[in-house]
Design a protein around this motif. Structure first.
Motif, PDB file in Angstrom:
ATOM      1  N   LEU A 265       0.838  -1.206   0.000  1.00 39.98           N
ATOM      2  CA  LEU A 265       0.000   0.000   0.000  1.00 39.98           C
ATOM      3  C   LEU A 265       0.871   1.253   0.000  1.00 39.98           C
ATOM      4  O   LEU A 265       0.559   2.237  -0.686  1.00 39.98           O
ATOM      5  N   HIS A 266       1.950   1.210   0.751  1.00 44.16           N
ATOM      6  CA  HIS A 266       2.871   2.347   0.804  1.00 44.16           C
ATOM      7  C   HIS A 266       3.449   2.636  -0.585  1.00 44.16           C
ATOM      8  O   HIS A 266       3.523   3.794  -1.012  1.00 44.16           O
TER       9      HIS A 266
ATOM     10  N   GLN B 283       2.120   1.804  -3.486  1.00 51.96           N
ATOM     11  CA  GLN B 283       1.057   2.310  -4.347  1.00 51.96           C
ATOM     12  C   GLN B 283       0.880   3.814  -4.139  1.00 51.96           C
ATOM     13  O   GLN B 283       0.757   4.595  -5.101  1.00 51.96           O
ATOM     14  N   GLU B 284       0.857   4.222  -2.870  1.00 54.07           N
ATOM     15  CA  GLU B 284       0.743   5.648  -2.581  1.00 54.07           C
ATOM     16  C   GLU B 284       1.942   6.410  -3.118  1.00 54.07           C
ATOM     17  O   GLU B 284       1.804   7.529  -3.632  1.00 54.07           O
TER      18      GLU B 284
ATOM     19  N   ALA C  56     -11.055   5.513   1.879  1.00 52.08           N
ATOM     20  CA  ALA C  56      -9.961   6.293   1.293  1.00 52.08           C
ATOM     21  C   ALA C  56      -9.458   7.422   2.182  1.00 52.08           C
ATOM     22  O   ALA C  56      -8.556   8.150   1.783  1.00 52.08           O
TER      23      ALA C  56
ATOM     24  N   THR D 276      -7.560   7.617   4.966  1.00 52.74           N
ATOM     25  CA  THR D 276      -6.133   7.572   5.283  1.00 52.74           C
ATOM     26  C   THR D 276      -5.298   7.798   4.027  1.00 52.74           C
ATOM     27  O   THR D 276      -4.271   8.495   4.059  1.00 52.74           O
ATOM     28  N   THR D 277      -5.752   7.230   2.889  1.00 55.66           N
ATOM     29  CA  THR D 277      -5.009   7.394   1.630  1.00 55.66           C
ATOM     30  C   THR D 277      -4.978   8.849   1.203  1.00 55.66           C
ATOM     31  O   THR D 277      -3.925   9.379   0.812  1.00 55.66           O
TER      32      THR D 277
ATOM     33  N   SER E 158      -2.555  10.679   3.376  1.00 57.29           N
ATOM     34  CA  SER E 158      -1.159  10.343   3.072  1.00 57.29           C
ATOM     35  C   SER E 158      -0.701  10.962   1.760  1.00 57.29           C
ATOM     36  O   SER E 158       0.482  11.277   1.592  1.00 57.29           O
ATOM     37  N   MET E 159      -1.617  11.116   0.808  1.00 59.71           N
ATOM     38  CA  MET E 159      -1.240  11.702  -0.477  1.00 59.71           C
ATOM     39  C   MET E 159      -0.843  13.169  -0.360  1.00 59.71           C
ATOM     40  O   MET E 159      -0.163  13.704  -1.220  1.00 59.71           O
TER      41      MET E 159
ATOM     42  N   SER F 192      -0.015   6.145   7.771  1.00 61.36           N
ATOM     43  CA  SER F 192      -0.581   4.821   7.515  1.00 61.36           C
ATOM     44  C   SER F 192      -0.317   3.853   8.664  1.00 61.36           C
ATOM     45  O   SER F 192      -1.118   2.953   8.923  1.00 61.36           O
TER      46      SER F 192
END
Length: 632
Positions: free
Chosen positions: A379-380, A382-383, A418, A420-421, A424-425, A436
């Protein structure tokens, strides 16, 4: 494996209170039930509890060097002690024992502070040198063995293997560190080098310090080893050609013991790999043990059974009921400070099972951090790919408001969760990974904390912990940065802490071959695209193990050592939530907003959200608070 304790007066060479050092040592009896003894000198008191593993009758501690100059208390195992014994004997040093403890003493006499560079193993020790009037303390490179210390206002330095050892001293300061609650509700533990108390500390992994009589304060600790952080250079063929042999060598040197030895076998890749190689290194069947759950979604025993049958191990399984939550208060006592990893319960049970049959057990801890096995790494990355598409100056105003406004939807399909995503973005690599990894994100912590406590933080944010390590490796790729941070924080503060306290509660020694420092110096160079390949974590590690383990064990979905918290909090632990989290001591602690505490409980109990992680974190904090205040 043992427990150590000591008092060293920095400036006074008078006699110390023998009753105090005895109380300090008695409280860690579980770490070494086989023997216990003391050493006293002017302004010095050393204590030891022994769990006999090697040279069962011949290596009592505290131990003096043959020449009488130095005295040591030591917790751990030195796996290359026989080679060091030969080397030091050739230099003229005398040995009165056949164990590893005396090897450290003579290494100190030969190399001084640099003796740590010659030691391969897990260790925490203190050496009193009578000639130099100095105390040398050191901890192993990865922090497998613990070391706590505190300098009292009267000039006495206390140290021990557990924090409870220090708290036995009547002058120990129990004032809580102001940043503890912020750190704990981020990580679920108190990260190195701090403890829950403001004037006590953990010696960080790979650190040492020399304290000479006459000093007014403890010198700054020195880092003598670090995980190699140069850019990886190996190709896939090199990794595959060398990995198993290097791994096998790390396992092999950890199979020396004069007591029964076995292994944990969870059914995961790492522990299964350890058992596979142990089976190839000894002719007798390996003793293995596993804990199962009576809830299928949390039970991995069928995969452990596959490995046990393949290698014909002496396999033992016990099943833990889903209502096995009577350990909560016991865990709070074992860990001495707030600790929120609920897998400590099954870890405690598997250590309890193992100790019925063996005194030493090998584990697979460290493989996920070393070879990128956690789902969060995927996931990290991907971000990170999205971050690379836009500069931070554009991402922050675009995704920041989305992260703030988007609802937290635990009940929704994963692709809709979404919040948290988005948050983080709007951040850089380290801050995004911190966000995360947080048990409660920064916005959730702010809601939980009272206004007074939040303002008293004076701008402190637990992100500083990640920045401290991230800044050291910012030249590496994002996956290596995350792995390095985890090995400096999560591995030592959560995983190794969990295993040490749970195992030593049962007088069980646990050895960790994947955290052999020589193996790490090689394995950390595995290129990131060989660790995380097409969504598969630990790819090179798994490929290397294909001839040794079933395909279903290697490539099934990772489960982890989980417990059914969400169900507990809607059932048998519901009343405890209300009674504990809304108790007088919690509300009067000054840390929390009462309305948010109520909201977290009620939303979970009604099934509106899954708040099991923050609720468990709060419950363990309440248990710590209750016990610490009762002991004060």
């Amino acid at each position: 494996m043992c427990g150590i304790a000591g008092i060293f007066h920095l400036t006074d060479s008078g006699q110390l209170d023998k009753n105090i050092i005895q109380q300090m040592n008695d409280v860690q009896y579980h770490r070494g039930p086989d023997a216990g003894d003391y050493y006293f000198d002017a302004g010095v008191a050393l204590a030891h509890r022994r769990l006999s593993i090697i040279d069962l009758e011949g290596s009592p501690q505290p131990m003096q060097s043959a020449c009488g100059q130095a005295v040591i208390v030591f917790n751990g195992e030195i796996y290359n002690f026989k080679a060091l014994h030969e080397e030091l004997s050739a230099k003229g040093y005398k040995f009165n024992t056949d164990g590893d403890t005396e090897t450290i003493l003579n290494a100190w006499l030969e190399w001084g502070e640099d003796c740590v560079h010659h030691l391969r193993g897990m260790f925490a020790f203190a050496i009193w040198d009578k000639k130099q009037q100095s105390l040398f303390i050191a901890r192993d490179r990865l922090g497998i063995k613990p070391f706590f210390y505190s300098l009292l206002p009267n000039g006495e330095l206390l140290f021990g293997s557990e924090l409870k050892v220090l708290t036995q001293h009547p002058l120990f300061d129990r004032t809580m560190r102001n940043t503890t609650v912020e750190d704990y509700f981020t990580f679920g533990y108190v990260p190195e080098p701090h403890t829950v108390y403001q004037n006590s500390f953990k010696l960080p992994p790979g650190h040492r310090v020399l304290i000479k009589r006459g000093m007014k304060a403890i010198p700054q600790t020195e880092e003598y080893w670090d995980i190699p952080v140069h850019s990886p250079a190996m190709d896939e063929s090199e990794v595959q050609a060398q990995l198993i042999e290097r791994f096998k060598e790390a396992v092999d040197i950890r199979m020396v013991a004069d007591v029964p030895l076995g292994a944990f076998l969870s059914g995961g890749v790492d522990s299964s790999g350890v058992v596979a190689l142990m089976s190839q290194l000894q002719s007798d069947p390996v003793n293995t043990c596993a804990i199962g759950f009576d809830v299928k979604a949390f039970n991995e025993t069928e995969f452990a059974q596959m490995v046990a049958e393949r290698y014909h191990t002496n396999h033992r399984v016990e099943t833990v009921g889903q209502d096995d939550f009577d350990l909560i208060d016991k865990l709070a006592f074992l860990y001495d400070e707030p600790y929120a990893d609920s897998s400590a319960m099954p870890t405690y049970r598997v250590c309890e099972l193992a100790r019925k049959h063996v005194t030493v057990a090998l584990s697979g801890d460290g493989g996920d951090e070393l070879f990128a096995g956690y789902r969060r790494y995927g996931l990290h990355m991907q971000e990170e790919r999205f971050r690379n598409m836009l500069p931070l100056a554009l991402r922050k105003p675009l995704f920041g408001p989305l992260g703030a406004l988007y609802p937290k939807m635990d009940w929704a399909p994963r692709f809709m969760r979404a919040k948290t995503t988005f948050q983080s973005m709007a951040m850089d690599t380290v801050q995004g990974y911190h966000n995360s990894m947080s048990l409660l994100r920064a916005d959730e912590r702010k809601k939980l904390f009272s206004d007074d406590y939040y303002n008293n933080l004076n701008g402190y944010n637990s992100l500083e912990v990640f920045r401290r390590y991230g800044d050291k490796v910012k030249h590496l790729d994002p996956l290596k940065i995350a792995q390095y941070i985890d090995m400096k924080t999560y591995l030592v503060g959560d995983i190794l802490t969990k295993v040490d306290r749970a195992s030593m509660a049962h007088s069980l020694e646990v050895r960790v071959p994947l955290l052999d420092h020589k193996f790490i110096e090689w394995a950390f160079n595995t290129p990131s695209n060989h660790n995380l390949h097409k969504g598969i974590g630990k790819f090179s590690f798994k490929k290397a193990l294909e001839p040794h383990l079933p395909h279903d064990v290697l490539y099934r979905k990772k489960m982890g050592f989980a417990v059914p918290l969400a169900d507990w909090f809607r059932g048998p632990l519901k009343q405890r939530l209300y009674d504990g989290l809304l108790s007088k001591q919690m509300l009067e602690s000054g840390y929390f907003d009462q309305k948010q505490l109520n909201r977290l409980i009620n939303d979970h109990v009604k099934g509106l959200r899954d708040n099991s992680a923050p609720l468990w974190t709060l419950m363990m904090f309440e248990a710590f608070l209750r016990q610490s205040r009762a002991a004060a």
